[in-house]
Scaffold this motif. Structure first.
Motif: not given
Length: 465
Positions: A10-36
């Motif tokens: 019942q939850e819908t996720f929205r991704f603003d653009d391609l780069k946001a979609l690709m970033a959210r799909a990336t396996p967890l890593r500290s650099g992406d957390q640091l970059a927000g």
């Protein structure tokens, strides 16, 4: 520019653009957390991966993650895209493409023909929906063969860079490490020194020492001093015996500018080095190093995840037909890859993406001492990458680089990988080891005979010169 949605339950996720979609799909890593840019939850990550799998491959040709108008790397990627090579898979979604590559119908020849039609964003996205075993299986099908004085990247071969660094560029210390490495069959990829300074005179002295050693003992390998490209160009102008030109590269124009380089400068170096015509079996003359997190550390990431930017660096490398490309996977530190698990995943991703793009990938399987990793993690990554068909690794005395102060793979680690995975050095180098009495026909090492004493004497004489 499109936005993307995906519903899980019942939850819908929205991704603003391609780069946001690709970033959210990336396996967890500290650099992406640091970059927000990382996914907030594992559920969001899975939703992004599912949405990514449904995207047509053609989307990656129509939407950029870094603007075409302001970034020369993006222009390089799109302007050199081979639409004819892309045509056989142009109708596929990303998920369908993954299934195709995992099937038994796809072989090395097909992947080689496909490589010019793939963009780094395509292969980066593909890696995000792959398990580790997928990354290994697909990469293992890829063969990227390069040549200078020997042949690197052939099936069932694993080459090594002999890395004899010294904190003061002391010639005798470097010579001792070179001798040690050669005795263990290391150095077929390159004898490559990271200089402690970017001094042109020091670089020229070291190049002459290595060139005399290679020539006197007819060693089928190449040398490289890993100085800045402008330092190497100065050495070439001074008549130094340059085999390979080195440069660290990244996936955005701004990050490359922070390294003091541009694509035009790399092309100048490529042409100048090829003009020396020093190769005997080929003219692949460039050596590039990369690493996830370099764009973020330069504040030049444009909100793109670090793994996608790393893949873009391989498009830069591909343009100059390099002999070697090396992801220094854990070198930048835990701010970008926090622990052994993240380093292992990143190493498999980098090799996978580079090979699909037609790049001759090696890996500096390494970590810094403040990362949550140890040598056991590196053993795992070494074994996995060996199974995946990696072109080359590092060979350093005792796994501990005394100049760069990080932990990597040793001469002994290369022997382990070759023995366990039934791999051999480059064929020309293997024949030299046999002539020197160092390696038997079955690939085992023999007690050092008299010729190795001659080699030692040569190194001492050259280091004192």
């Amino acid at each position: 520019m499109s936005s993307y949605r995906y519903s899980l339950g019942q939850e819908t996720f929205r991704f603003d653009d391609l780069k946001a979609l690709m970033a959210r799909a990336t396996p967890l890593r500290s650099g992406d957390q640091l970059a927000g840019v990382a996914a907030a939850t594992e559920v969001e990550r899975v939703a992004a991966q599912c949405a990514l799998a449904e995207l047509p491959l053609s989307v990656f040709l129509n939407e950029t993650v870094v603007p075409y108008e302001t970034d020369e790397v993006t222009r390089l990627i799109l302007d050199r895209h081979d639409s004819a090579a892309f045509a056989p898979v142009a109708h596929l979604t990303l998920g369908d493409f993954r299934d195709l590559l995992l099937s038994d119908t796809v072989d090395s020849a097909m992947l080689g023909a496909l490589a010019p039609g793939l963009t780094p964003e395509m292969v980066a996205a593909l890696s995000k929906i792959c398990r580790n075993q997928d990354l290994i299986l697909i990469a293992r099908k890829c063969r990227v063969v390069t040549r200078f004085r020997n042949t690197i990247g052939l099936e069932k071969r694993l080459s090594t860079r002999l890395q004899p660094n010294h904190p003061t560029d002391d010639a005798r210390g470097i010579a001792a490490s070179v001798f040690d490495g050669l005795m263990y069959g290391s150095g077929d990829a390159v004898i490559g020194i990271n200089p402690a300074s970017d001094n042109v005179a020091t670089m020229i002295d070291l190049l002459h020492m290595l060139d005399a050693l290679i020539a006197e003992h007819d060693i089928p390998t190449q040398s490289c001093i890993l100085a800045h490209v402008t330092t190497t160009l100065a050495a070439i102008e001074a008549g130094a015996p340059v085999d390979l030109t080195f440069q660290s590269i990244a996936g955005t124009e701004a990050a490359n500018r922070s390294f003091g380089i541009s694509l035009d400068l790399l092309e100048e170096a490529h042409q100048a080095t090829r003009a020396l015509n020093r190769g005997t079996v080929g003219q692949n003359v460039m050596y590039f190093e990369t690493g996830q997190g370099s764009c973020l550390s330069a504040d030049a990431h444009h909100g793109v995840d670090q793994q996608t930017l790393e893949a873009r660096a391989y498009a830069v490398a591909r343009a100059y037909e390099p002999l070697l490309v090396n992801t220094v996977v854990g070198f930048i530190g835990p701010e970008y890859l926090f622990d052994g698990r993240q380093i292992i995943r990143a190493g498999l991703e980098d090799h996978f993406c580079g090979k699909l793009l037609g790049v001759p990938m090696g890996c500096d399987i390494c970590y810094t001492n403040h990362a949550e990793a140890d040598q056991n993690d590196m053993d795992v990554l070494l074994t996995l990458l060996g199974a995946a068909g990696l072109n080359f690794i590092m060979g350093i005395p005792g796994s501990d680089d005394v100049m760069l102060n990080y932990q990597t793979t040793s001469f002994h680690d290369a022997l382990y990988a070759r023995r366990v995975l039934d791999l051999r050095p480059a064929p020309e180098f293997e024949a030299w080891l046999d002539r020197m009495g160092l390696m038997a026909a079955d690939g085992s090492f023999t007690p050092a005979p008299a010729p190795t004493g001659e080699l030692s004497d040569t190194l001492l004489r050259l280091s004192d010169a």
